[in-house]
Design a protein around this motif. Sequence first.
Motif, PDB file in Angstrom:
ATOM      1  N   MET A   1       0.821  -1.204   0.000  1.00  0.00           N
ATOM      2  CA  MET A   1       0.000   0.000   0.000  1.00  0.00           C
ATOM      3  C   MET A   1       0.860   1.260   0.000  1.00  0.00           C
ATOM      4  O   MET A   1       0.515   2.265  -0.640  1.00  0.00           O
ATOM      5  N   ASP A   2       2.000   1.204   0.683  1.00  0.00           N
ATOM      6  CA  ASP A   2       2.905   2.368   0.684  1.00  0.00           C
ATOM      7  C   ASP A   2       3.439   2.633  -0.719  1.00  0.00           C
ATOM      8  O   ASP A   2       3.589   3.803  -1.119  1.00  0.00           O
ATOM      9  N   GLN A   3       3.714   1.570  -1.459  1.00  0.00           N
ATOM     10  CA  GLN A   3       4.182   1.739  -2.832  1.00  0.00           C
ATOM     11  C   GLN A   3       3.097   2.363  -3.703  1.00  0.00           C
ATOM     12  O   GLN A   3       3.367   3.250  -4.521  1.00  0.00           O
ATOM     13  N   ARG A   4       1.845   1.921  -3.514  1.00  0.00           N
ATOM     14  CA  ARG A   4       0.743   2.486  -4.298  1.00  0.00           C
ATOM     15  C   ARG A   4       0.526   3.957  -3.962  1.00  0.00           C
ATOM     16  O   ARG A   4       0.217   4.775  -4.833  1.00  0.00           O
ATOM     17  N   ILE A   5       0.688   4.294  -2.695  1.00  0.00           N
ATOM     18  CA  ILE A   5       0.554   5.701  -2.284  1.00  0.00           C
ATOM     19  C   ILE A   5       1.673   6.535  -2.880  1.00  0.00           C
ATOM     20  O   ILE A   5       1.458   7.671  -3.334  1.00  0.00           O
ATOM     21  N   LYS A   6       2.863   5.952  -2.920  1.00  0.00           N
ATOM     22  CA  LYS A   6       4.004   6.678  -3.479  1.00  0.00           C
ATOM     23  C   LYS A   6       3.809   6.932  -4.970  1.00  0.00           C
ATOM     24  O   LYS A   6       4.126   8.006  -5.486  1.00  0.00           O
ATOM     25  N   ARG A   7       3.243   5.934  -5.674  1.00  0.00           N
ATOM     26  CA  ARG A   7       3.016   6.094  -7.112  1.00  0.00           C
ATOM     27  C   ARG A   7       1.906   7.104  -7.407  1.00  0.00           C
ATOM     28  O   ARG A   7       1.809   7.614  -8.522  1.00  0.00           O
ATOM     29  N   ALA A   8       1.062   7.380  -6.405  1.00  0.00           N
ATOM     30  CA  ALA A   8      -0.024   8.348  -6.617  1.00  0.00           C
ATOM     31  C   ALA A   8       0.494   9.772  -6.777  1.00  0.00           C
ATOM     32  O   ALA A   8      -0.246  10.651  -7.229  1.00  0.00           O
ATOM     33  N   GLY A   9       1.746  10.000  -6.392  1.00  0.00           N
ATOM     34  CA  GLY A   9       2.347  11.322  -6.587  1.00  0.00           C
ATOM     35  C   GLY A   9       1.655  12.393  -5.769  1.00  0.00           C
ATOM     36  O   GLY A   9       1.547  12.284  -4.538  1.00  0.00           O
ATOM     37  N   THR A  10       1.185  13.421  -6.468  1.00  0.00           N
ATOM     38  CA  THR A  10       0.552  14.562  -5.789  1.00  0.00           C
ATOM     39  C   THR A  10      -0.970  14.551  -5.909  1.00  0.00           C
ATOM     40  O   THR A  10      -1.625  15.544  -5.585  1.00  0.00           O
ATOM     41  N   ASP A  11      -1.536  13.437  -6.365  1.00  0.00           N
ATOM     42  CA  ASP A  11      -2.986  13.316  -6.483  1.00  0.00           C
ATOM     43  C   ASP A  11      -3.581  13.094  -5.096  1.00  0.00           C
ATOM     44  O   ASP A  11      -3.675  11.976  -4.595  1.00  0.00           O
ATOM     45  N   THR A  12      -3.968  14.191  -4.446  1.00  0.00           N
ATOM     46  CA  THR A  12      -4.400  14.119  -3.043  1.00  0.00           C
ATOM     47  C   THR A  12      -5.662  13.282  -2.856  1.00  0.00           C
ATOM     48  O   THR A  12      -5.790  12.568  -1.855  1.00  0.00           O
ATOM     49  N   SER A  13      -6.619  13.383  -3.792  1.00  0.00           N
ATOM     50  CA  SER A  13      -7.854  12.609  -3.641  1.00  0.00           C
ATOM     51  C   SER A  13      -7.577  11.115  -3.715  1.00  0.00           C
ATOM     52  O   SER A  13      -8.126  10.324  -2.947  1.00  0.00           O
ATOM     53  N   ARG A  14      -6.669  10.722  -4.637  1.00  0.00           N
ATOM     54  CA  ARG A  14      -6.313   9.310  -4.744  1.00  0.00           C
ATOM     55  C   ARG A  14      -5.533   8.847  -3.518  1.00  0.00           C
ATOM     56  O   ARG A  14      -5.725   7.737  -3.018  1.00  0.00           O
ATOM     57  N   ILE A  15      -4.678   9.718  -3.015  1.00  0.00           N
ATOM     58  CA  ILE A  15      -3.904   9.374  -1.820  1.00  0.00           C
ATOM     59  C   ILE A  15      -4.840   9.152  -0.637  1.00  0.00           C
ATOM     60  O   ILE A  15      -4.668   8.206   0.150  1.00  0.00           O
ATOM     61  N   ASP A  16      -5.885  10.006  -0.494  1.00  0.00           N
ATOM     62  CA  ASP A  16      -6.843   9.844   0.598  1.00  0.00           C
ATOM     63  C   ASP A  16      -7.577   8.515   0.497  1.00  0.00           C
ATOM     64  O   ASP A  16      -7.769   7.817   1.504  1.00  0.00           O
ATOM     65  N   ARG A  17      -7.967   8.146  -0.728  1.00  0.00           N
ATOM     66  CA  ARG A  17      -8.662   6.859  -0.906  1.00  0.00           C
ATOM     67  C   ARG A  17      -7.745   5.699  -0.554  1.00  0.00           C
ATOM     68  O   ARG A  17      -8.164   4.734   0.090  1.00  0.00           O
ATOM     69  N   LEU A  18      -6.480   5.795  -0.983  1.00  0.00           N
ATOM     70  CA  LEU A  18      -5.533   4.712  -0.694  1.00  0.00           C
ATOM     71  C   LEU A  18      -5.227   4.623   0.794  1.00  0.00           C
ATOM     72  O   LEU A  18      -5.057   3.519   1.339  1.00  0.00           O
ATOM     73  N   LEU A  19      -5.157   5.761   1.476  1.00  0.00           N
ATOM     74  CA  LEU A  19      -4.913   5.741   2.922  1.00  0.00           C
ATOM     75  C   LEU A  19      -6.072   5.067   3.656  1.00  0.00           C
ATOM     76  O   LEU A  19      -5.858   4.278   4.589  1.00  0.00           O
ATOM     77  N   GLN A  20      -7.296   5.375   3.237  1.00  0.00           N
ATOM     78  CA  GLN A  20      -8.455   4.730   3.850  1.00  0.00           C
ATOM     79  C   GLN A  20      -8.464   3.227   3.579  1.00  0.00           C
ATOM     80  O   GLN A  20      -8.767   2.423   4.467  1.00  0.00           O
ATOM     81  N   LYS A  21      -8.100   2.867   2.351  1.00  0.00           N
ATOM     82  CA  LYS A  21      -8.064   1.451   1.996  1.00  0.00           C
ATOM     83  C   LYS A  21      -6.990   0.719   2.796  1.00  0.00           C
ATOM     84  O   LYS A  21      -7.193  -0.400   3.272  1.00  0.00           O
TER      85      LYS A  21
END
Length: 826
Positions: A94-114
């Motif tokens: 999940m940390d890798q997926r968050i890192k690949r999200a870059g600066t997309d804050t909405s996607r980062i929030d979804r990944l953090l919740q997941k």
Amino acid sequence: MKLRFYIFLFSITILFLGSCVPTQQLADNEKLLYKIKLRGVEENDLNRIIALYQQRPNRKVLGATPYLSIYYFGKKFYNPKKIEQRLVQKRAEMDQRIKRAGTDTSRIDRLLQKREKKVSRITKHLEEGNSIMLIGEPPVIYDSLKAQATLQQIHNYLNSKGYFKHAASFSTETQNKKLTLNYNIQENVPYTYSQVNYNIKDKAVAAIIDSTRAEALVKVNQHYDEELLVKERDRIELLLKNLGYYQFKKQYIVADVDTSFEPNQVRLQITINNDNDTIPHQLFRLGKVYFKADANLERFGLERDTVLFNRNYYLAYNHRISPRIIDKKIALRPGQRYSLRRTSITNRLLTNLDMFRFLSINYQVDTLNPALLTAYINANPSRRFQETTEAGLSYSANLPGPFGNLRLTARNIFGGAELFEVGVRGGLEGQFALNGRRDNAQRPGSVYTTELGANMAVIFPQFLMPFNTNRLFVRYSPRTRVNLNYTYIDRQEFTRTNQQTTFDYIWQISNQLQHVFTPFDISINSTNNIDPGFSQRLINARPEQNREVPTTYEKSFASSFISSMNYTRVYNTNNYNHTLDATFTRFFIEESGLLGSLAFRGKDSISLNNDYLKVFKYYRFNTDFRRYFKLAHTTFLVSRLNIGLARAFDKNDYLPYDRYYYAGGGTSVRAFRPRRLGPGSYFPISRDSLGRLELEADGVTYRRDIQSEQQGELLLEGNLEYRFNLFSFVNGAVFLDAGNVWMLTKDPARPGSQFEFKDFWKEFAVGTGFGLRFDFTFLIARIDLSAKVYDPSLPLGKRFVLDKTAIFKTDNYYNMAFNLGIGYPF
């Protein structure tokens, strides 16, 4: 395979399990808390004492501990190191997926919740065990410290009930590492009040308390009870807060108990102290009342428009709801004494408008006059348009039946807090085919019936009457509902339409009691496209001695005009939420014919679009009583009694098809097919090859008709259901159903259908079974499997049929009935 074999196999299994309580995995110094015995409790509440236990034994089923066995079985596959590795891998992934999200804050929030959900789920398995272990229960290891703590809690409880001279102790017995914990209690004589005195320093408060002494909960010669003392303090606080004492608190009330005068006697003195010891309590009146209709909005540079109406101030940027309407829902006025009761009434009346998603009522002391309060009512409006979608699934005639409805609500359409509702609904339901077979297969055939409907309603927040009565009902949330409804039913036997218009007056005495009076309920029913085969079946059902006369059931399909008035009373406690002790009662009474007789001068039929409509005249009532007993945290006993009666005013007349009562099905006697039970002891004879059961009488073999619905004029049914938690969100139920319908009007076509007082008790159909309830919070899915126990349609001496129950035979009348539904059956 006969049912008795399954019962025998089940009994042997339970006996085997009961003798095999797993203790072999306990450490040498560990003992399994197998049982707790409580002795000596005679006067006190046994369940209240049991609730004090710090430890409870593992759940048992007929002496066995299946949940403990399941836990140990799952433990064989439990590998914490593997789970830890999976936890590390999942976090890294999940940390890798968050890192690949870059600066997309909405996607980062979804990944953090997941990530949080996944990590939480794996952590739970690491700490509490795998999925199988979570279904089961870990062993309850006896803890002497917790046993001692429980004993202290019992001491405290008995003292709180006035049993100051009680004795309590505990002991243990151990056999094969199974420990029985015994609590031994000797209650002795309780203390009672010999005197109850009041010491009140504020003369005004003293006068109020003296005038309500008859309502006091604590009186001379009663048993000492701390719980009642707390309730008495609450009563005094509420009494004073309803009479203007806004700042009064129950902390001012002190109870002094003296047991030193007489044996087993208590002298009680209730002291009500002043504010700051010397200052009498301040009585407050209302100075100004403000209602802010859009408290959640703030518009920079703009001020709200203020309207003074009936001495209250109404503020809003835009008065979408008329202050005249809102004013009727506010029980607060300048000059009144402060009242907590009027505050609660105002909150309830405004909430019942369904115009606001949030409401708060606050008070502030006036800085210029400390004896005045300013009331602020702040409201946040709800969305003007709201959509509600519901869907579900039923199971009937071996077919799943989906259903759903869509409702759109528009608020405040005329500026007077009205509700406008438009809804559409539809569903499919399984029904056994008329020809009895499907594709020439050797099993019962099933087809779908279709039901479609639509309705439109307007709800006004007041009574619409030619004379003003709203001021008399203002505290009861008066509403008027005008409703138009259309229903279309397409069955293999016929097509039926219903057009209905109702005009209802609704008022609510409290959160638990509601009344509905309908002075106008007008409907037009038409039955068309009758299947020729169904018509022939109706003709075949006519009495042999008079083949020209249609049966009551056949006549009930006549196109009809029904004009009635009715009244409904609904009472429920604890919001009828299936989780608390509760009572639910629904009473309904209906009369049809008075309006039709006045409008059509007593005619029995009228002509509409070249179709003759029969004008029905009848009376009908129904009462549905339900009682919910909470036995333990997740264990309930639910009982239900349902009684209905319907009859034409003319004893030689009949009722409309949908005004008769029917029995059987998922919310009635579940072991019998929907609407096919009864009436009375009547055995429905099949005139063709569709029957499923042969009956020999007088040398003739008859086959049961399982197609025809069986209507009655009298309904008596009762249900008893024991509900308990199995694991997690899965609950179980064991139930017993009994009931039937009868005819009050003589029906020659159905011998045995008549209600006879001397014989009716022998004609109750009985079914029993078990079920599962899947509680998904947002809905409850229900599965019930039930068997017939007593079939009143058979001759006396042959009605007990539980031993005939089949389980896997689909083409058998006594096969166990399977019901699938949404929500509880009652």
